[in-house]
Write a protein that holds these residues in place. Structure first.
Motif, PDB file in Angstrom:
ATOM      1  N   PRO A 156       0.830  -1.208   0.000  1.00  0.00           N
ATOM      2  CA  PRO A 156       0.000   0.000   0.000  1.00  0.00           C
ATOM      3  C   PRO A 156       0.863   1.256   0.000  1.00  0.00           C
ATOM      4  CG  PRO A 156      -0.766  -1.573   1.640  1.00  0.00           C
ATOM      5  CD  PRO A 156       0.567  -2.061   1.168  1.00  0.00           C
ATOM      6  N   MET A 157       0.534   2.192  -0.853  1.00  0.00           N
ATOM      7  CA  MET A 157       1.278   3.440  -0.982  1.00  0.00           C
ATOM      8  C   MET A 157       0.368   4.614  -0.632  1.00  0.00           C
ATOM      9  SD  MET A 157       4.407   2.821  -1.943  1.00  0.00           S
ATOM     10  CE  MET A 157       4.901   4.405  -2.624  1.00  0.00           C
ATOM     11  N   LEU A 158       0.975   5.639   0.004  1.00  0.00           N
ATOM     12  CA  LEU A 158       0.248   6.843   0.371  1.00  0.00           C
ATOM     13  C   LEU A 158       1.174   8.022   0.120  1.00  0.00           C
ATOM     14  CD1 LEU A 158      -2.582   7.428   1.682  1.00  0.00           C
ATOM     15  CD2 LEU A 158      -1.353   7.747   3.835  1.00  0.00           C
ATOM     16  N   ARG A 159       0.672   9.025  -0.583  1.00  0.00           N
ATOM     17  CA  ARG A 159       1.474  10.229  -0.783  1.00  0.00           C
ATOM     18  C   ARG A 159       0.551  11.442  -0.834  1.00  0.00           C
ATOM     19  NH1 ARG A 159       1.442   8.219  -6.163  1.00  0.00           N
ATOM     20  NH2 ARG A 159       0.781   9.780  -7.699  1.00  0.00           N
ATOM     21  N   VAL A 160       1.151  12.621  -0.561  1.00  0.00           N
ATOM     22  CA  VAL A 160       0.393  13.861  -0.555  1.00  0.00           C
ATOM     23  C   VAL A 160       0.983  14.795  -1.599  1.00  0.00           C
ATOM     24  CG1 VAL A 160       1.817  14.825   1.292  1.00  0.00           C
ATOM     25  CG2 VAL A 160      -0.455  15.771   0.878  1.00  0.00           C
ATOM     26  N   GLU A 161       0.123  15.497  -2.320  1.00  0.00           N
ATOM     27  CA  GLU A 161       0.536  16.446  -3.344  1.00  0.00           C
ATOM     28  C   GLU A 161      -0.127  17.803  -3.064  1.00  0.00           C
ATOM     29  OE1 GLU A 161      -0.765  14.724  -6.959  1.00  0.00           O
ATOM     30  OE2 GLU A 161       0.688  13.088  -6.931  1.00  0.00           O
ATOM     31  N   PRO A 162       0.665  18.864  -2.944  1.00  0.00           N
ATOM     32  CA  PRO A 162       2.130  18.915  -2.937  1.00  0.00           C
ATOM     33  C   PRO A 162       2.685  18.366  -1.625  1.00  0.00           C
ATOM     34  CG  PRO A 162       1.260  21.072  -2.460  1.00  0.00           C
ATOM     35  CD  PRO A 162       0.069  20.199  -2.776  1.00  0.00           C
ATOM     36  N   GLU A 163       4.014  18.218  -1.553  1.00  0.00           N
ATOM     37  CA  GLU A 163       4.629  17.669  -0.356  1.00  0.00           C
ATOM     38  C   GLU A 163       4.895  18.722   0.706  1.00  0.00           C
ATOM     39  OE1 GLU A 163       8.135  15.703  -1.682  1.00  0.00           O
ATOM     40  OE2 GLU A 163       7.053  13.982  -2.527  1.00  0.00           O
ATOM     41  N   SER A 164       4.762  19.984   0.364  1.00  0.00           N
ATOM     42  CA  SER A 164       4.955  21.066   1.330  1.00  0.00           C
ATOM     43  C   SER A 164       4.140  22.268   0.895  1.00  0.00           C
ATOM     44  CB  SER A 164       6.442  21.431   1.452  1.00  0.00           C
ATOM     45  OG  SER A 164       6.940  21.952   0.225  1.00  0.00           O
ATOM     46  N   GLY A 165       3.922  23.181   1.854  1.00  0.00           N
ATOM     47  CA  GLY A 165       3.151  24.380   1.569  1.00  0.00           C
ATOM     48  C   GLY A 165       2.757  25.081   2.854  1.00  0.00           C
ATOM     49  N   PRO A 166       2.196  26.277   2.757  1.00  0.00           N
ATOM     50  CA  PRO A 166       1.790  27.026   3.950  1.00  0.00           C
ATOM     51  C   PRO A 166       0.440  26.543   4.473  1.00  0.00           C
ATOM     52  CG  PRO A 166       1.313  28.305   1.992  1.00  0.00           C
ATOM     53  CD  PRO A 166       2.007  27.055   1.518  1.00  0.00           C
ATOM     54  N   PRO A 167       0.060  26.964   5.681  1.00  0.00           N
ATOM     55  CA  PRO A 167      -1.295  26.657   6.167  1.00  0.00           C
ATOM     56  C   PRO A 167      -2.339  27.146   5.165  1.00  0.00           C
ATOM     57  CG  PRO A 167       0.052  27.554   7.933  1.00  0.00           C
ATOM     58  CD  PRO A 167       0.858  27.696   6.684  1.00  0.00           C
ATOM     59  N   GLY A 168      -3.391  26.381   5.006  1.00  0.00           N
ATOM     60  CA  GLY A 168      -4.420  26.709   4.031  1.00  0.00           C
ATOM     61  C   GLY A 168      -4.205  26.078   2.676  1.00  0.00           C
ATOM     62  N   SER A 169      -3.087  25.361   2.487  1.00  0.00           N
ATOM     63  CA  SER A 169      -2.792  24.744   1.191  1.00  0.00           C
ATOM     64  C   SER A 169      -3.846  23.697   0.840  1.00  0.00           C
ATOM     65  CB  SER A 169      -1.410  24.080   1.221  1.00  0.00           C
ATOM     66  OG  SER A 169      -0.393  25.026   1.440  1.00  0.00           O
ATOM     67  N   GLU A 170      -4.213  23.662  -0.442  1.00  0.00           N
ATOM     68  CA  GLU A 170      -5.100  22.616  -0.934  1.00  0.00           C
ATOM     69  C   GLU A 170      -4.265  21.370  -1.207  1.00  0.00           C
ATOM     70  OE1 GLU A 170      -7.247  24.070  -4.259  1.00  0.00           O
ATOM     71  OE2 GLU A 170      -8.390  25.543  -3.088  1.00  0.00           O
ATOM     72  N   LEU A 171      -4.719  20.245  -0.667  1.00  0.00           N
ATOM     73  CA  LEU A 171      -3.954  19.005  -0.728  1.00  0.00           C
ATOM     74  C   LEU A 171      -4.753  17.916  -1.432  1.00  0.00           C
ATOM     75  CD1 LEU A 171      -2.692  18.858   2.987  1.00  0.00           C
ATOM     76  CD2 LEU A 171      -1.611  20.004   1.038  1.00  0.00           C
ATOM     77  N   THR A 172      -4.001  17.030  -2.083  1.00  0.00           N
ATOM     78  CA  THR A 172      -4.571  15.803  -2.631  1.00  0.00           C
ATOM     79  C   THR A 172      -3.784  14.637  -2.054  1.00  0.00           C
ATOM     80  OG1 THR A 172      -5.214  16.878  -4.693  1.00  0.00           O
ATOM     81  CG2 THR A 172      -5.113  14.476  -4.693  1.00  0.00           C
ATOM     82  N   ILE A 173      -4.457  13.752  -1.357  1.00  0.00           N
ATOM     83  CA  ILE A 173      -3.823  12.583  -0.759  1.00  0.00           C
ATOM     84  C   ILE A 173      -4.212  11.377  -1.610  1.00  0.00           C
ATOM     85  CG2 ILE A 173      -3.581  11.203   1.340  1.00  0.00           C
ATOM     86  CD1 ILE A 173      -4.567  13.699   2.862  1.00  0.00           C
TER      87      ILE A 173
END
Length: 680
Positions: free
Chosen positions: A46-63
């Motif tokens: 099983p693989m898990l990653r987040v895009e982007p890997e860094s950013g400021p608070p409030g960043s929109e994330l895709t896991i």
């Protein structure tokens, strides 16, 4: 206040205090979206990653996830290290990092391709330090609940681009106000950033999330507090907020405590400015020492401070900030030993003994000097001793005459002369184990106490009579209870009334002539004449009356710690007129300024219960931080001050709405709180 509204207020305050709840709310506000299909990647397990890997608070994330078991249910959680700024002793600001348990993000069913995708957004209202790693944890399960794999990935927090400058000016002169405390809070009231203005009157903040509405508050000692709601940080250039603070009448909140066990350097007294609720840094208060009990004297502008081991009452001048001359409670006893030739015998030892219930108990022992004199210091006024002298060979030289009785210590020199007496022999010698515990060293400590020796007065409470200006002090030693009536101007004890050991809280009745006192051990409340020491009325109450207070009509309210009940007694007769059973641990009482509610703090349930003073019906419940040990209400500013043992946290609430107005961490073992209020 309607009960429903009060419960709502309490619930809001609880949500402010619980950061996991804040994060959940934040995620709910920003929303999330889930889907189950995207191309596979080449990896094992099983693989898990987040895009982007860094950013400021409030960043929109895709896991994203891949190679998971198809059709299983995946639960996604976030583990975050929250950085919380907090105010400390002297107005300093420190950052406390607190790891939180996993916070629910969402659930998704794994697609037939073994993939999933969750879209979400980091919260902006939770303090997140740049460089903090946020961990996302995914765990899958089959329909029967058996584990079907798990994966982890991390997101690195970067500084947010938002900037804010807060300028603070004095209303009277227009000059900059340096050292003004500036607080930035989120929508739920949580503290996001704290700072002080520089010499130019400006406090500068960076790393704030854009497009977020903050509440900005400016607090300067001696000035009114102003707040600007819905302030957003600037992106290219700092957003500037200007406050012009009007002056305010003087007033102070004093928070007293005792050193931690084995830590004599820890602070014991802190001052909070009453108009601004800003903690003050003042090295002069360090000389006030340990503060087991506090009593404010608004008419004189004084604060009285007593340690648990009370040999004196220390006096702090609120207006000048100076330590005034102390009021002594303990005095010296000088013993002179002479032989039959009227000369000092060599190596004589003097014993002080208490006569308790017909038995003599050794209290202290000390060897005389070359002139045959020994001085015992710090003996509580009103305490009585049998004095016995002997040689090193255990031959008795004499003792206080039976006809004269024990020697009582008063607030003046107390000389005693021991004449030769060669017919009796002492039964206790310096070689015995019991005598060695006292001889040549410090007095023994009370059992279970790390600070109070056996000859000390263990202070219970202090109070200032608003009519007469007299200071009342209650406490007990091993022999008896004391009710001291003190003239503060003359710095002398007017009366030392003998009461039963176990005396506790004391409250002036309001007539300048009498006081209500509680006795914990005997479960009574009594009305005592301060001029004669006579008990006018007395009533039995439930077990261990820990606190009492009196309303404007003179009715007495009693909180019983062990019984967990609150009792209302009639003013003149002390007859029980109402009772309310609560949980064990009720410890402090306070009345709202308008008398509409009786507030009851419980140190074991970490709550404050508001009762109707007429029938003791429950109005609402206010959750507070752990162990609310001290409680005070300032009627001028309509503030409720709660001091707890949770790192010495002081929480200040508005008594009209019970909104949390301020919270300061003082790192003090808080024992008492007193306010010197703003003049009416």
């Amino acid at each position: 206040m309607p009960t429903g509204r009060a419960v709502t207020i309490a619930a809001v305050l609880a949500s402010i205090a619980l950061l996991p709840v804040i994060i959940i709310l934040a995620l709910g506000l920003y929303g999330s979206a889930v889907t189950g299909d995207f191309p596979l990647v080449d990896a094992s397990g099983p693989m898990l990653r987040v895009e982007p890997e860094s950013g400021p608070p409030g960043s929109e994330l895709t896991i994203r996830g891949s190679r998971w078991e198809e059709g299983t249910l995946l639960r996604l959680e976030m583990v975050v290290q929250v950085a919380r700024p907090q105010l400390t002793f002297g107005g300093d600001v420190e950052t406390v990092e607190q790891p939180l348990p996993g916070v629910y993000v969402g659930e998704v069913v794994i697609s037939r391709a073994g993939t999933f995708s969750v879209e979400t957004q980091l919260p902006t209202t939770v303090p997140l330090l740049p460089g903090t790693q946020i961990e996302f944890l995914g765990s899958a399960a089959y329909r029967g609940g058996e584990p079907a794999g798990e994966g982890r990935t991390t997101f690195l927090v970067e500084p947010a681009p938002g900037q804010l400058e807060v300028e603070v000016l004095a209303d009277a002169s227009g000059d900059p106000l340096p050292d003004t405390l500036v607080e930035i809070r989120g929508l739920q009231g949580q503290l996001v950033a704290v700072g002080h203005t520089a010499t130019d009157g400006i406090a500068r903040f960076e790393g704030l999330a854009p497009d977020v509405a903050y509440h900005v508050t400016a607090r300067a000692a001696g000035h009114e507090t102003l707040r600007a709601p819905s302030v957003q940080a600037g992106l290219e250039t700092p957003r500037v907020v200007t406050f012009v603070l009007p002056t305010a009448p003087h007033g102070s909140i004093f928070v007293g405590g005792v050193p931690g066990r084995g830590d004599s350097e820890s602070p014991t007294l802190a001052v909070i400015d009453l108009p601004s609720l800003a903690p003050l840094s003042d090295s002069r208060i360090e000389a006030a020492g340990a503060a087991w009990a506090l009593a404010a004297d608004p008419a004189r502008g004084l604060l009285y401070v007593a340690d648990e081991l009370a040999t004196e009452i220390r006096v702090f001048d609120v207006n000048t900030g100076r330590i005034a001359a102390a009021i002594p409670l303990a005095f010296s006893l000088r013993v002179e030993v002479r032989d039959e030739d009227d000369k000092p015998p060599p190596s004589a030892v003097v014993h002080l003994l208490w006569s308790i219930r017909g038995r003599e108990v050794l209290v202290r022992a000390r060897e005389t000097d070359a002139s045959g004199v020994v001085v015992f210091n710090d003996l509580i006024a009103g305490s009585s001793y049998v004095v016995n002298a002997m040689t090193a060979s255990a031959e008795s030289l004499g003792r206080t005459a039976e006809a004269a009785g024990p020697i009582t210590v008063h607030q003046s020199p107390n000389p005693v002369t021991i004449e030769p007496h060669r017919t009796a022999h002492a039964t206790v010698t310096l070689k015995s184990d019991f005598a060695q515990m006292f001889y040549g060293g410090e007095p023994q400590l009370l059992a279970g106490n790390d600070r109070a020796p056996a000859t000390s007065l263990v202070v219970a409470d202090m109070a200032v009579d608003p009519v007469s200006g007299l200071l009342y002090v209650t406490g007990s030693d091993l022999d008896r209870g004391h009710l001291f009536v003190i003239d503060p101007d003359e710095r002398r004890i007017v009366h030392d009334w003998h009461v039963r050991a176990g005396i506790g809280d004391i409250v002036p009745r309001g007539d300048g002539e009498s006081v209500y006192v509680a006795n914990r051990a005997f479960s009574t409340v009594s009305l005592v004449d301060v001029a004669t020491g006579e008990t006018r009325q007395s009533a039995g109450v439930p077990s261990w009356p820990e606190a009492i207070t009196v309303d404007r009509a003179g009715n007495v309210f009693v909180a019983s710690l062990r019984d967990g009940s609150v009792t209302r007694l009639e003013a003149d007769t002390l007859e029980v007129s109402a009772e309310r059973d609560l949980e064990e641990g009720v410890h402090r009482l306070a009345l709202l300024p308008d008398g509409s509610a009786l507030l009851v703090a419980n140190i074991w349930t970490d709550t404050i219960t508001a009762l109707d003073p007429t029938d003791l019906g429950i109005a609402f419940l206010l959750p507070v931080t752990a162990n609310p040990h001290a409680l005070a209400v300032d009627p001028g500013r309509r503030k409720l001050i709660v001091g707890t043992s949770d790192r010495g946290t002081v929480s200040i609430y508005e008594t009209d709405t019970f909104d949390l107005a301020q919270q300061v961490t003082l790192d003090i073992r808080i024992r008492d709180i007193a306010t010197v209020p703003v003049p009416a």
